[in-house]
Enzyme design. Structure first.
Site, PDB file in Angstrom:
ATOM      1  N   TYR A   1       0.818  -1.211   0.000  1.00 46.07           N
ATOM      2  CA  TYR A   1       0.000   0.000   0.000  1.00 46.07           C
ATOM      3  C   TYR A   1       0.850   1.258   0.000  1.00 46.07           C
ATOM      4  CZ  TYR A   1      -3.670  -3.195   1.769  1.00 46.07           C
ATOM      5  OH  TYR A   1      -4.547  -4.225   1.968  1.00 46.07           O
TER       6      TYR A   1
ATOM      7  N   LEU B   1     -17.546  -4.297   1.209  1.00 46.79           N
ATOM      8  CA  LEU B   1     -18.563  -3.537   0.482  1.00 46.79           C
ATOM      9  C   LEU B   1     -18.532  -3.819  -1.019  1.00 46.79           C
ATOM     10  CD1 LEU B   1     -18.221  -0.133   2.387  1.00 46.79           C
ATOM     11  CD2 LEU B   1     -19.541  -2.183   2.993  1.00 46.79           C
TER      12      LEU B   1
ATOM     13  N   ILE C   1     -12.743  -5.342   7.749  1.00 47.90           N
ATOM     14  CA  ILE C   1     -11.928  -4.124   7.759  1.00 47.90           C
ATOM     15  C   ILE C   1     -12.290  -3.214   6.577  1.00 47.90           C
ATOM     16  CG2 ILE C   1      -9.956  -4.938   9.119  1.00 47.90           C
ATOM     17  CD1 ILE C   1      -8.605  -5.674   6.412  1.00 47.90           C
TER      18      ILE C   1
ATOM     19  N   ASN D   1     -19.739   2.576   9.599  1.00 47.83           N
ATOM     20  CA  ASN D   1     -19.207   1.223   9.466  1.00 47.83           C
ATOM     21  C   ASN D   1     -19.033   0.558  10.822  1.00 47.83           C
ATOM     22  OD1 ASN D   1     -19.099   1.591   6.714  1.00 47.83           O
ATOM     23  ND2 ASN D   1     -16.892   1.910   6.630  1.00 47.83           N
TER      24      ASN D   1
END
Length: 258
Positions: free
Chosen positions: A36, A179, A218, A230
């Site tokens: 990332y 999601l 997560i 969330n």
């Protein structure tokens, strides 16, 4: 591993503020990865959040992952050390093998991770994106308990056999992309449940995942509104019929294939 039902996925977050805000609203599990390229950002947000909101470092699980180029026996330690330094922590609470590819060799990579646990640089070892055969081999080779398996899991991609394996062997499933890349609002069973509970499809998707035994999730979020939503979604209780309808959705819409 005792992880909260909802943690924060940080892929794509390049500002420390959402990390700090997440701690302020109650998140206690932060997930990042070498690939990332934001471990320093997460570390800055962690430090700011601990200070600003008087959160104890011991209450926060900080997880990162070794990319496929970092998995050689001689690369594991220096890479993990660099990750810890970027994150500003003495110990990585949870360190994953990101994928069983590239330099990954269970006979050399996993013993190198075991040594980090013995030395105290890593507290728990996890794996990510593993198939059942890979999981079985990891369980055979590791001396340290397998703490978690991180895998894609959402209403459009769900492999019950991975959850069965986790329950059988006593580790946690950490569900990423719950999601479905923003597509949960296109799934009839999810939308129907959201309308019945006067909530959002996103909340239903999180509730559906976290209601499953041994599963935490997560989702990524940046705004305080979405962070709070969330986190609260885990308290939503779906009916057995609603859960069964989502379980029955036709799948194989994997967002991050091998």
């Amino acid at each position: 591993m005792d992880l909260p039902s909802v943690g924060l996925g940080t892929m794509g977050i390049d500002d420390p503020e959402p990390i700090a805000t997440a701690l302020g609203v109650g998140y206690r599990h932060l997930d990042t990865a070498r690939i990332y390229d934001n471990e320093g950002v997460v570390g800055d947000g962690l430090a700011a959040g601990l200070d600003e909101y008087d959160v104890s470092r011991e209450d926060v699980t900080v997880a990162t992952k070794l990319w496929i180029d970092d998995l050689g026996a001689d690369d594991v330690r220096p890479t993990a050390r660099e990750s810890a330094d970027l994150l500003g922590v003495e110990t990585l609470d949870l360190l994953y093998v990101h994928r069983p590819r590239g330099a990954y060799d269970p006979e050399t990579t996993l013993p190198a991770l075991d040594r980090l646990v013995v030395d105290g640089l890593v507290d728990r070892v996890g794996v990510s994106n593993f198939a059942i055969d890979d999981l079985d081999r990891a369980l055979d080779v590791l001396d340290a308990p397998l703490a978690a398996h991180q895998t894609e899991l959402h209403p459009l991609f769900y492999k019950p056999e991975l959850l069965d394996h986790a329950r059988e062997h006593g580790y946690t499933v950490v569900a990423y992309s719950p999601l479905a890349g923003g597509r949960v609002g296109e799934i009839d069973a999810v939308v129907d449940a959201a309308e019945a509970h006067d909530t959002t499809p996103e909340a239903v998707a999180i509730a559906w995942a976290t209601a499953k035994e041994s599963v935490v999730t997560i989702p990524k979020a940046s705004s305080e509104r979405h962070l709070r939503a969330n986190l609260a979604a885990a308290d939503l209780e779906l009916s057995p019929a609603e859960t069964a309808a989502i379980d029955a959705v036709e799948r194989e819409e994997e967002l991050f294939p091998e």
